[in-house]
Every structure is written in structure tokens, then in C-alpha cells.
Design a protein around this motif. Sequence first.
Motif, PDB file in Angstrom:
ATOM      1  N   ARG A 219       0.772  -0.969  -0.131  1.00 28.10           N
ATOM      2  CA  ARG A 219       0.056   0.520   0.042  1.00 28.10           C
ATOM      3  C   ARG A 219       0.671   1.015   0.095  1.00 28.10           C
ATOM      4  O   ARG A 219       0.822   2.379  -0.707  1.00 28.10           O
ATOM      5  N   VAL A 220       2.210   1.491   0.938  1.00 31.95           N
ATOM      6  CA  VAL A 220       2.647   2.492   0.968  1.00 31.95           C
ATOM      7  C   VAL A 220       3.605   2.337  -0.526  1.00 31.95           C
ATOM      8  O   VAL A 220       3.981   4.035  -0.575  1.00 31.95           O
ATOM      9  N   ALA A 221       3.694   1.404  -1.115  1.00 27.18           N
ATOM     10  CA  ALA A 221       4.234   1.364  -2.339  1.00 27.18           C
ATOM     11  C   ALA A 221       3.502   2.008  -3.824  1.00 27.18           C
ATOM     12  O   ALA A 221       3.572   2.665  -4.378  1.00 27.18           O
ATOM     13  N   ARG A 222       2.083   2.039  -3.510  1.00 26.72           N
ATOM     14  CA  ARG A 222       1.104   2.555  -4.054  1.00 26.72           C
ATOM     15  C   ARG A 222       0.230   3.622  -3.943  1.00 26.72           C
ATOM     16  O   ARG A 222       0.034   3.858  -4.752  1.00 26.72           O
ATOM     17  N   ASN A 223       0.855   4.633  -3.024  1.00 27.09           N
ATOM     18  CA  ASN A 223       1.036   5.379  -1.843  1.00 27.09           C
ATOM     19  C   ASN A 223      -0.914   5.888  -2.027  1.00 27.09           C
ATOM     20  O   ASN A 223      -1.177   6.445  -2.211  1.00 27.09           O
ATOM     21  N   GLU A 224      -1.541   4.114  -1.341  1.00 30.13           N
ATOM     22  CA  GLU A 224      -2.558   4.054  -0.903  1.00 30.13           C
ATOM     23  C   GLU A 224      -2.634   3.926   0.253  1.00 30.13           C
ATOM     24  O   GLU A 224      -3.519   4.009   1.104  1.00 30.13           O
ATOM     25  N   ALA A 225      -1.801   4.121   1.631  1.00 33.34           N
ATOM     26  CA  ALA A 225      -1.416   4.043   2.975  1.00 33.34           C
ATOM     27  C   ALA A 225      -1.529   5.656   3.239  1.00 33.34           C
ATOM     28  O   ALA A 225      -0.723   6.586   2.820  1.00 33.34           O
ATOM     29  N   GLY A 226      -2.004   5.758   4.271  1.00 32.58           N
ATOM     30  CA  GLY A 226      -2.928   6.941   5.203  1.00 32.58           C
ATOM     31  C   GLY A 226      -1.448   6.424   6.902  1.00 32.58           C
ATOM     32  O   GLY A 226      -1.732   6.134   6.889  1.00 32.58           O
ATOM     33  N   GLU A 227      -1.216   7.958   7.014  1.00 28.22           N
ATOM     34  CA  GLU A 227      -0.480   8.265   8.745  1.00 28.22           C
ATOM     35  C   GLU A 227      -1.284   8.132   9.379  1.00 28.22           C
ATOM     36  O   GLU A 227      -1.022   7.384  10.145  1.00 28.22           O
ATOM     37  N   PHE A 228      -2.824   8.124   8.945  1.00 27.15           N
ATOM     38  CA  PHE A 228      -3.190   7.166  10.687  1.00 27.15           C
ATOM     39  C   PHE A 228      -4.471   6.358  10.161  1.00 27.15           C
ATOM     40  O   PHE A 228      -5.490   6.038  10.265  1.00 27.15           O
ATOM     41  N   ASP A 229      -3.773   5.401   9.007  1.00 35.13           N
ATOM     42  CA  ASP A 229      -5.095   4.197   7.845  1.00 35.13           C
ATOM     43  C   ASP A 229      -5.145   3.560   9.173  1.00 35.13           C
ATOM     44  O   ASP A 229      -4.507   2.953  10.529  1.00 35.13           O
ATOM     45  N   ARG A 230      -5.528   1.993   9.225  1.00 33.47           N
ATOM     46  CA  ARG A 230      -6.170   0.986  10.385  1.00 33.47           C
ATOM     47  C   ARG A 230      -5.126   0.260  10.887  1.00 33.47           C
ATOM     48  O   ARG A 230      -5.084  -0.287  11.405  1.00 33.47           O
ATOM     49  N   HIS A 231      -4.066  -0.025   9.780  1.00 31.49           N
ATOM     50  CA  HIS A 231      -2.418  -0.051   9.951  1.00 31.49           C
ATOM     51  C   HIS A 231      -2.179  -0.471  10.998  1.00 31.49           C
ATOM     52  O   HIS A 231      -2.048  -0.183  12.193  1.00 31.49           O
ATOM     53  N   ASN A 232      -1.835   1.368  10.103  1.00 28.62           N
ATOM     54  CA  ASN A 232      -0.819   2.328  12.073  1.00 28.62           C
ATOM     55  C   ASN A 232      -1.513   2.424  13.048  1.00 28.62           C
ATOM     56  O   ASN A 232      -0.889   2.953  14.367  1.00 28.62           O
ATOM     57  N   ARG A 233      -2.348   2.320  12.871  1.00 29.42           N
ATOM     58  CA  ARG A 233      -3.537   3.530  14.325  1.00 29.42           C
ATOM     59  C   ARG A 233      -2.864   1.802  15.085  1.00 29.42           C
ATOM     60  O   ARG A 233      -3.203   1.445  16.600  1.00 29.42           O
ATOM     61  N   PHE A 234      -3.248   0.620  14.355  1.00 30.80           N
ATOM     62  CA  PHE A 234      -2.808  -0.679  15.140  1.00 30.80           C
ATOM     63  C   PHE A 234      -1.783  -0.914  15.643  1.00 30.80           C
ATOM     64  O   PHE A 234      -1.433  -0.547  16.422  1.00 30.80           O
ATOM     65  N   TYR A 235      -0.693  -0.920  14.770  1.00 22.61           N
ATOM     66  CA  TYR A 235       0.674  -1.735  14.987  1.00 22.61           C
ATOM     67  C   TYR A 235       1.605  -0.255  15.402  1.00 22.61           C
ATOM     68  O   TYR A 235       2.095  -0.506  16.819  1.00 22.61           O
ATOM     69  N   ASP A 236       1.541   1.123  15.457  1.00 25.54           N
ATOM     70  CA  ASP A 236       1.488   1.937  16.843  1.00 25.54           C
ATOM     71  C   ASP A 236       1.000   2.079  18.035  1.00 25.54           C
ATOM     72  O   ASP A 236       2.478   2.229  19.111  1.00 25.54           O
ATOM     73  N   GLU A 237       0.362   1.647  18.352  1.00 24.34           N
ATOM     74  CA  GLU A 237      -0.576   1.242  19.541  1.00 24.34           C
ATOM     75  C   GLU A 237       0.365  -0.396  20.289  1.00 24.34           C
ATOM     76  O   GLU A 237       1.247  -0.570  21.041  1.00 24.34           O
ATOM     77  N   TYR A 238       0.171  -1.316  19.247  1.00 25.34           N
ATOM     78  CA  TYR A 238       0.595  -2.643  19.561  1.00 25.34           C
ATOM     79  C   TYR A 238       2.370  -3.082  18.993  1.00 25.34           C
ATOM     80  O   TYR A 238       2.585  -3.781  20.641  1.00 25.34           O
ATOM     81  N   LEU A 239       2.769  -1.681  18.775  1.00 22.80           N
ATOM     82  CA  LEU A 239       4.570  -2.592  19.181  1.00 22.80           C
ATOM     83  C   LEU A 239       5.344  -1.025  19.501  1.00 22.80           C
ATOM     84  O   LEU A 239       6.242  -1.391  20.576  1.00 22.80           O
ATOM     85  N   ALA A 240       4.083  -0.529  21.100  1.00 24.77           N
ATOM     86  CA  ALA A 240       4.945   0.517  21.546  1.00 24.77           C
ATOM     87  C   ALA A 240       5.107  -0.614  23.197  1.00 24.77           C
ATOM     88  O   ALA A 240       3.243  -0.800  23.892  1.00 24.77           O
ATOM     89  N   VAL A 241       5.833  -0.723  23.514  1.00 22.85           N
ATOM     90  CA  VAL A 241       6.131  -1.721  25.001  1.00 22.85           C
ATOM     91  C   VAL A 241       7.155  -1.357  25.936  1.00 22.85           C
ATOM     92  O   VAL A 241       7.469  -0.408  25.250  1.00 22.85           O
TER      93      VAL A 241
END
Length: 427
Positions: free
Chosen positions: A278-300
Motif C-alpha cells: 500500500r505504501v509503494a502504491r501511495n495508498e497508505a495514510g498516516e493514520f490508516d487502520r494498520h498504523n493505528r493498530f501497530y503504533d499501539e501494539y508495537l509500543a511496549v
Amino acid sequence: MKYMVTYDLMESLRITNEWLGSTAKAVCSYPSFGLTVNPLFQMTAAWGEVTERSFRRMVAKPDWNINSVVGVDGRDHLVDVVTEIKKPFGDLIHFQVQGRPEQPRKVLLVAPMSGHYATLLRSTVISLLPDCEIYITDWHNARDIPVSAGKFDIEDYTLYLVEFMRHMGPDTHVIAVCQPAPIALVATAYLAAQDPAAQPNSLTLIGGPIDPGAAPTEVTDFGRTVTMGQLERHVLQRVGFKHAGAGRMVYPGLQQLASFMAMNSEIHATAFFDQIVRVARNEAGEFDRHNRFYDEYLAVMDMTAEFYLSTVERVFKKREIARDVFEVNGERVHIGAITDVAVKTVEGAKDDISAPGQCVAALDLLTGLDPSKKASHLEPDAGHYGIFAGKSWRNNIRPLVLEFIDANMTHERRRMKFADIKTLHAR
């Protein structure tokens, strides 16, 4: 593993991966590479962006990002995060809504100390804040706590909850999510025996391992098969030189994260590959579903070694709470001492961390509680995350929890609720 150099080596590997990601992103983003039709450069730059962000998030404490809430008057009210009690290993914080009358539902959310920050419950807070006064336990990262602050084990955790409940008063409704559910049950029983007037009105236990032996999972199997000596030798580390807690023995959050991701490795691998595309296709957003989840999930965050070991040994191995033999400061805490606090359990049918049967076991321990004050709910299609933050929570579980709270309010709080409803209708 009990050396500062191993902790620093793990941090060095994280920094190296973050640097590799940022380097790949920078190098492959040069405009001149746009002249080629080879997608390798776009994919490499996208890999670098996702990799850099992922490894950077692992050491950053997320912000609550709860700035306002809509009141019954239809207006936006600003939200202040106020520290009610500040302690070395965790604070009690209050989401104070400016210009809004105090809500009749006063809720203490007990956040897990299982490798993630309390912000893991951000969506839970957001969903409850319009209708409740929300307080939450904000546990600190053990790597940032000096050795001089002393130890923090499962009994200290229990006494922290006791202090927080006493501070909030008897008209409180406690919601414990996952790991702290058995400890919240013990803290309530402790108050029932030592200070009955300080007991909360209700206690909701969501997906917690009250009796880990009731329904085995990978988590309980691990706790049963590994020895305490193996845990001490292979998973504990001493905080490295760059942190305030240098020298403190901890169970590193990065190690816990690796364990969690390994349980669903194919799902995570697919999620990251899809995000790179998605990032390669310029279809990802700063606060898309993936980033919202993993920004929290990866913060340990790291846990103190004594808390981790005492939890594994006493909750999972010896099942002290399930057998009703748990002690605090050498004094046994009887779950049956709870006679006035309404208790509800919530489980997800597809929970692979705390399987159905583990949490509802609490009701059998409440021998002194009238059956009319016991309740349980099994959400058919919910996994572990969904029962407190997903669609199942929003659509089904949250309304049931609020109904349970309303049914167990004091008369004074119920009058406050009716007064709010009359005020709303008057407008």
C-alpha cells in the motif's frame, strides 16, 4: 541473560533495524529513480518506511490523544488528563472533562501490566468517556524506574489497586481488563475484609485468567511447562546504561512483543507485507487502520522481574487465586469475603489468550455473594482484543457493562443520573 550488555545488545539491534529502514527509505526515494520502470525502488522505499516506523514505535510511549468529548448538551468539552495519585510504579489518572457536571457513573479502568502501556485501552476510554467519569491505572515502564525505588511484585500491585479504590470511594465501578482481572478480584476481597466501606459498587472482569487451568491456551501451557529457573535464566535481563532504571532486573517488553507476534506470525507477516504494498502504491495514510493498530501494539514497556515471576508462579503455576489461597503481606485473602460487590465476567468465544472458562471461574469463588449479584457474558465471535476494544465491545459488550453499572449504583448516584436525563430533556 542477566547482564546489562544483553539488554543493550537488544536495543542496539532495534536501533540498527530502525536505521536500515530509514536509510532504505531515503536512498530509494531519490527522484532520479522515478525514471526507471523497475518497481524494486518503490518497494524498497516502502519497506524502509514501514520498517523505520515499526522499530521506532517500540520505545515510544503513546500519547492518549483524547482532546475533547461531546457532552449531553451537544457541545465539545476539552479533556484534561489529571494525575490523582502519583507513585513510583504507576499513577492513578483521571480524564477530567471541562465544563461538564460530574457523571453518576464513576469508573476505574484497571489496565494490564503485560508489556503494553495503559494507552492500549485508549479506544475503551473513548467509548466510555461520554457517559462516565473515567479513571485509569497508568503503569510505568520499569526501565525508567531507578533501582532505589525498590521492588514491585504481584502483592505490591494488589496494594496499589487497594489504595486507588480507597481514594476513589465506595461509589466506584471497577473494570479490570485481561491480566489484572484476578488481582482486581483479590484487591476487592482484601477491602471486603480490611475496609468494607471502601469496596466498589461493582466489579467487571474482562478476559482475565482467574483460573488459567480451566481452559488451557498457549499462554497457560507455557506457564505450566517452563520452570521458574528457566525463566530467570533465559527471559530476564538487566536494564542497560542509557535508562534511569539501569541495573534493574526486568522482563523486557521487546521480548514479550516477540512472544505475542510469534503466536500469530502469519497474520502479522501478511499485515506488514500488505502495508508495504500500500505504501509503494501511495495508498497508505498516516493514520490508516494498520498504523493505528501497530503504533499501539508495537509500543511496549518492561515489567519488573519480580512482578513477572510472581505472576507466572502464583497465578499460572500454583493457581493461588483459583484455589483461593492467595496471601498479601502474609495474610490470606478470602475471595468469599466479598458479599456486597456485584461481579460480572466477560469472555470472548475466540479468545486465544484467556480462553472461555478462565474468567467466569471467578463466580464460583464468590461463595459469600448472592447469585443475584453475579452475572456473566460470553461474546460469540470475539477474540481477546475485541472484548474490550473492538466491534464486539462497542456494539454488544459496552451496553451490557453500562447496564450492569446502572443496576448497581448507589441511590445518590442514581439520582444524579436521573437529574442529568431531566436536564437533557429540558433542553
